[in-house]
Scaffold this motif. Structure first.
Motif, PDB file in Angstrom:
ATOM      1  N   LEU A   6     -13.087 -20.418   1.615  1.00 16.69           N
ATOM      2  CA  LEU A   6     -13.296 -20.509   0.169  1.00 16.69           C
ATOM      3  C   LEU A   6     -14.424 -21.470  -0.184  1.00 16.69           C
ATOM      4  O   LEU A   6     -14.569 -22.531   0.433  1.00 16.69           O
ATOM      5  CB  LEU A   6     -11.998 -20.965  -0.495  1.00 16.69           C
ATOM      6  CG  LEU A   6     -11.806 -20.659  -1.981  1.00 16.69           C
ATOM      7  CD1 LEU A   6     -11.852 -19.161  -2.231  1.00 16.69           C
ATOM      8  CD2 LEU A   6     -10.477 -21.233  -2.456  1.00 16.69           C
ATOM      9  N   LYS A  15      -8.314 -20.504   2.644  1.00 16.63           N
ATOM     10  CA  LYS A  15      -8.752 -21.883   2.437  1.00 16.63           C
ATOM     11  C   LYS A  15      -9.964 -22.202   3.304  1.00 16.63           C
ATOM     12  O   LYS A  15     -10.905 -22.872   2.854  1.00 16.63           O
ATOM     13  CB  LYS A  15      -7.606 -22.835   2.775  1.00 16.63           C
ATOM     14  CG  LYS A  15      -7.908 -24.298   2.502  1.00 16.63           C
ATOM     15  CD  LYS A  15      -8.009 -24.573   1.018  1.00 16.63           C
ATOM     16  CE  LYS A  15      -8.126 -26.065   0.743  1.00 16.63           C
ATOM     17  NZ  LYS A  15      -8.251 -26.338  -0.706  1.00 16.63           N
ATOM     18  N   PHE A  23      -7.948 -22.899  -5.494  1.00 15.69           N
ATOM     19  CA  PHE A  23      -7.089 -21.906  -4.837  1.00 15.69           C
ATOM     20  C   PHE A  23      -5.691 -21.981  -5.446  1.00 15.69           C
ATOM     21  O   PHE A  23      -5.009 -22.998  -5.354  1.00 15.69           O
ATOM     22  CB  PHE A  23      -7.055 -22.196  -3.340  1.00 15.69           C
ATOM     23  CG  PHE A  23      -6.436 -21.103  -2.504  1.00 15.69           C
ATOM     24  CD1 PHE A  23      -6.064 -19.870  -3.029  1.00 15.69           C
ATOM     25  CD2 PHE A  23      -6.236 -21.311  -1.138  1.00 15.69           C
ATOM     26  CE1 PHE A  23      -5.506 -18.876  -2.242  1.00 15.69           C
ATOM     27  CE2 PHE A  23      -5.685 -20.330  -0.331  1.00 15.69           C
ATOM     28  CZ  PHE A  23      -5.318 -19.113  -0.892  1.00 15.69           C
ATOM     29  N   VAL A  46      -3.017 -24.177  -0.823  1.00 15.61           N
ATOM     30  CA  VAL A  46      -3.262 -23.914  -2.239  1.00 15.61           C
ATOM     31  C   VAL A  46      -3.264 -25.235  -3.007  1.00 15.61           C
ATOM     32  O   VAL A  46      -2.623 -26.209  -2.622  1.00 15.61           O
ATOM     33  CB  VAL A  46      -2.244 -22.928  -2.849  1.00 15.61           C
ATOM     34  CG1 VAL A  46      -2.217 -21.622  -2.083  1.00 15.61           C
ATOM     35  CG2 VAL A  46      -0.854 -23.526  -2.967  1.00 15.61           C
TER      36      VAL A  46
END
Length: 358
Positions: free
Chosen positions: A139, A136, A145, A205
């Motif tokens: 990214l 995370k 995600f 996520v």
């Protein structure tokens, strides 16, 4: 770009999340199941350096690196957490290891041992959560995600037999012969899975996928009891904790039972495997339900005209429906990288109205 424009740009919706919210996005966002894996030389090099598969999963910096590798190379719209569906039975108390060339093993096997003999250890989830946090942090902000877990029926087949099997016979026999005992196992998997996904979401996520890899092995009444109902329970419990987090259901092999799965589970989107006619799927699935899929992984290996024809067929089938372009199952180890690049170019240009490429 000034003040308000910068602010608007920073909050622009991610394409994949927009589709999961019910919007039609053109071209569709793309990610590939097993996009982090053996077809990539950078993955093979890291795997060789780290040794076993489980060791790679449990070293968070390396697992994060594997998760990010295909994003750097291809610019996918979604990142899928690098882990394994059998982390759940491992946390439920079974031993887990991988035999070279043969796949996963679990012990003790629950065809011979009662569930009560296992001692759960949910601290075994922590390394996965740390992987999520590291991914995370690194990214690209436009990339969605995705976390994941195996669905209860598929997980139970491994826990009962101690390994994968061609027909899931041991689990099917137990489900018919002692449904109360098998039901207790399914219920325990549901609870462990909710705990696992809740932790993934808290770590970072933005959407999750439920993989029911062996859903196609069940007769209709068994499918209702061991696929639809447990997945519905996960969706219901997870939505109570995280109502805004989308859930993708992927019941591989469900075939004609696909519409019942969509109706009965309450998932936000449904993955369609490569054996399903996308035109039929579009006709029978609830109107407006986002769909994901369903290019045959072997067509991707063939490349060229086989891919173009398949993409055109999928495109026509799901025109006007929220759609995430994906494979109908995981990418295969012998997939040429050039074919993945050509697929992305063709999807993004064909759907987007640009000049199509070979």
């Amino acid at each position: 770009m000034t003040g308000p424009d910068i602010l608007a740009e920073s909050f622009a919706p991610k394409p994949l999340l927009s589709v999961l919210a019910g919007e039609v996005v053109m071209p569709p966002p793309v990610w590939l199941m097993r996009q982090a894996g053996r077809y990539l030389p950078e993955y093979r090099a890291l795997r060789a350096d780290k040794g076993g598969f489980l060791e790679l999963v449990y070293e968070s910096p390396s697992a994060a690196e594997v998760t990010l590798q295909p994003l750097r190379r291809f610019g996918f719209d979604g990142a899928i957490l690098f882990s394994d569906i059998l982390i759940v039975p491992y946390a439920m108390g079974q031993d887990l290891w991988f035999e070279a060339g043969e796949g996963p093993r679990l012990a003790p096997i629950l065809s011979e041992t009662d569930l009560s003999a296992l001692t759960p250890d949910f601290s075994r989830f922590e390394a996965v959560y740390e992987t999520v946090r590291q991914v995370k942090a690194a990214l690209d902000p436009d990339v969605t995600f995705l976390g994941f877990a195996g669905s209860p029926w598929t997980i139970a087949t491994y826990m009962v037999a101690g390994q994968g099997s061609k027909d899931q016979g041991a689990a099917r026999r137990l489900a018919y012969g002692d449904p109360a005992r098998f039901g207790a196992l399914i219920d325990a998997i549901v609870d462990a899975t909710v705990t696992y996904l809740d932790g993934q979401i808290k770590a970072g996520v933005e959407a999750v996928q439920l993989f029911d890899s062996w859903a196609g092995s069940l007769a209709p009444l068994q499918f209702e009891r061991w696929v639809v109902q447990p997945n519905a329970a996960i969706v219901r419990k997870l939505k109570a904790l995280h109502p805004q987090v989308p859930i993708i259901g992927f019941p591989k092999g469900a075939g004609a039972k696909l519409a019942r799965y969509a109706e009965g589970t309450g998932v936000d989107a449904i993955g369609v495997d490569e054996s399903v006619d996308p035109h039929w799927a579009n006709a029978v699935l609830p109107r407006g339900l986002p769909v994901q899929g369903n290019l045959d992984p072997l067509a991707l290996i063939a490349g060229g005209e086989a891919v173009r024809q398949a993409v055109d067929n999928i495109r026509a089938a799901f025109a006007g429906r929220p759609h995430i372009f994906n494979l109908g199952h995981g990418i295969l180890p012998d997939t040429p990288i050039a074919h993945v690049e050509a697929l992305l170019s063709y999807v993004r240009n064909a759907y987007g109205g640009g000049e199509e490429t070979d």
